[in-house]
Design a protein around this motif. Structure first.
Motif, PDB file in Angstrom:
ATOM      1  N   ARG A  41     -37.154  -5.537 -14.018  1.00 28.17           N
ATOM      2  CA  ARG A  41     -36.051  -4.617 -14.788  1.00 28.17           C
ATOM      3  C   ARG A  41     -35.565  -4.075 -13.620  1.00 28.17           C
ATOM      4  NH1 ARG A  41     -38.844  -1.740 -18.689  1.00 28.17           N
ATOM      5  NH2 ARG A  41     -39.183  -0.133 -17.243  1.00 28.17           N
ATOM      6  N   HIS A  42     -34.056  -3.663 -13.654  1.00 29.98           N
ATOM      7  CA  HIS A  42     -33.414  -2.882 -12.681  1.00 29.98           C
ATOM      8  C   HIS A  42     -33.360  -1.380 -13.491  1.00 29.98           C
ATOM      9  CE1 HIS A  42     -32.388  -5.756  -9.198  1.00 29.98           C
ATOM     10  NE2 HIS A  42     -32.712  -6.252 -10.439  1.00 29.98           N
ATOM     11  N   ASN A  43     -33.726  -0.597 -12.778  1.00 32.12           N
ATOM     12  CA  ASN A  43     -33.621   1.025 -13.573  1.00 32.12           C
ATOM     13  C   ASN A  43     -32.397   1.459 -13.226  1.00 32.12           C
ATOM     14  OD1 ASN A  43     -36.133   0.817 -14.435  1.00 32.12           O
ATOM     15  ND2 ASN A  43     -37.207   1.416 -12.322  1.00 32.12           N
ATOM     16  N   LYS A  44     -31.958   2.511 -13.841  1.00 29.79           N
ATOM     17  CA  LYS A  44     -30.610   3.309 -13.679  1.00 29.79           C
ATOM     18  C   LYS A  44     -30.611   3.949 -12.472  1.00 29.79           C
ATOM     19  CE  LYS A  44     -29.970   4.206 -18.724  1.00 29.79           C
ATOM     20  NZ  LYS A  44     -29.906   5.268 -19.702  1.00 29.79           N
ATOM     21  N   ASP A  45     -31.758   4.269 -11.931  1.00 21.88           N
ATOM     22  CA  ASP A  45     -31.611   4.956 -10.461  1.00 21.88           C
ATOM     23  C   ASP A  45     -31.574   4.076  -9.227  1.00 21.88           C
ATOM     24  OD1 ASP A  45     -34.208   4.030 -10.208  1.00 21.88           O
ATOM     25  OD2 ASP A  45     -35.372   5.771  -9.991  1.00 21.88           O
ATOM     26  N   GLY A  46     -31.532   2.773  -9.653  1.00 17.70           N
ATOM     27  CA  GLY A  46     -31.273   1.713  -8.570  1.00 17.70           C
ATOM     28  C   GLY A  46     -32.471   0.968  -8.034  1.00 17.70           C
ATOM     29  N   SER A  47     -33.604   1.386  -8.608  1.00 17.41           N
ATOM     30  CA  SER A  47     -34.985   0.876  -8.430  1.00 17.41           C
ATOM     31  C   SER A  47     -35.359  -0.121  -9.168  1.00 17.41           C
ATOM     32  CB  SER A  47     -36.196   1.940  -8.711  1.00 17.41           C
ATOM     33  OG  SER A  47     -36.157   2.472  -9.800  1.00 17.41           O
ATOM     34  N   ASP A  49     -38.307  -2.432 -11.306  1.00 17.01           N
ATOM     35  CA  ASP A  49     -39.688  -2.318 -11.942  1.00 17.01           C
ATOM     36  C   ASP A  49     -40.230  -3.650 -11.727  1.00 17.01           C
ATOM     37  OD1 ASP A  49     -41.829  -1.957 -13.243  1.00 17.01           O
ATOM     38  OD2 ASP A  49     -40.968  -1.005 -15.135  1.00 17.01           O
TER      39      ASP A  49
END
Length: 336
Positions: A41-47, A49
């Motif tokens: 999963r791509h998080n909103k902050d660009g990181s 998971d």
């Protein structure tokens, strides 16, 4: 007949044909995700998971898993000379399934007999109440949150989490990971916690060794050695190896602590607490601290209230500011 007795403005049928009825193939509809995603999963902050990969299709007992719509063979037709026109052929199917699954009388629907997980292996629906990982719990598997038993044939790598409503059995080691179970936790090797690893079981914890980790057990803990760890058990802590030792850390047991050696020649601080369930002691310590704080607050308020009482008894009138403050203190005292 038409030529001999002509009748105009009338329809005559000289030849008829029958249109073929086109059928359809059998179809199976699945009521679960047949292609679990392994994409991180791509998080909103660009990181990204890499832990929660959503690879488990959880189900409950009685859930509908699949429905078969049988094939429709259609019907042949005829041309105007009476010759048969064949319809196209169709494909038939049947529901394929393993154990822990029931099928209805007309063989068109299958249901789960257990609470667990489901997946599609080829054309076969497979249901199990034990989630098995043939290798390690790592980036290829992700975190596990399962409503049943979990069996890990490998190890649990650092940073990952296993949460199970049943038992957890791990054939390898546990690194700085977290394992929680509503049943027992069995680790056939041990845990190298690196001060971050946690084992938390409502039942017993059985493990070869515990090193730099925290262990919480609603039953007993049985191990071969404990090194610089915090171990809490509602019942006994048993270090049963012939060279079994406890070196460093804190051991709390509602029952007894049984081992060969406590402490070490290096002087590692080792605390042993027995006779009280750790949760009760923690609650007792919290309440004692809260009582001390409340007593201090009451001792602070009481002299002020006494002064106000003497002031009012003397027939004096409190101004609005002092009246509000006195009422505030009285409310605080009632709450305490």
């Amino acid at each position: 007949e038409f030529v001999e007795s002509r009748c105009y403005a009338t329809d005559y049928v000289f030849a008829t044909g029958v249109q073929p009825v086109i059928g359809h193939d059998a179809k199976i509809e699945y009521f679960f995700n047949t292609n679990p995603s392994l994409k991180p999963r791509h998080n909103k902050d660009g990181s990204v998971d890499y832990h929660d990969l959503n690879t488990i299709c959880a189900i409950n007992k009685g859930d509908l898993l699949a429905r078969l719509t049988p094939e429709d063979k259609g019907a042949n037709g005829k041309d105007v000379t009476g010759r048969e026109i064949p319809t196209r052929s169709v494909k038939s199917k049947k529901l394929e399934y393993s154990k822990n699954i029931s099928i209805n009388e007309d063989k068109t629907e299958i249901y789960s007999d257990v609470t667990g997980h489901v997946n599609l292996v080829g054309e076969q629906v497979v249901v199990s109440d034990v989630y098995e990982v043939k290798g390690d719990v790592d980036n290829s598997v992700g975190n596990i949150n399962y409503n049943g038993n979990v069996h890990i044939f490998g190890s649990v790598r650092g940073g990952f989490t296993i949460m199970a409503q049943g038992d957890v059995i791990i054939d390898g080691v546990v690194e700085d990971a977290m394992v929680q179970a509503q049943g027992q936790i069995v680790v056939k090797c041990g845990i190298h916690g690196m001060q971050k690893g946690i084992l938390d079981a409502k039942g017993n914890v059985i493990i070869q060794f515990i090193e730099n980790a925290k262990v919480f057990s609603g039953g007993y803990v049985e191990t071969g050695s404990i090194i610089y760890s915090e171990v809490n058990a509602s019942e006994d802590v048993i270090v049963n190896d012939h060279k079994g030792f406890i070196s460093g850390g804190v051991i709390r047991a509602g029952g007894k602590v049984e081992t060969q050696i406590i402490g070490s020649a290096m002087g590692a601080l080792t605390k042993i607490e027995v006779g009280m369930v750790p949760e009760k002691k923690e609650r007792y310590t919290f309440l004692q601290k809260e009582i001390t704080q409340l007593s201090a607050t009451i001792n602070k308020i009481s002299p002020v209230l006494k002064t106000y009482q003497e002031y009012i008894s003397a027939g004096r009138q409190l101004d609005n500011k002092n009246l509000i403050y006195m009422n505030k203190l009285l409310n605080e005292e009632k709450l305490k």
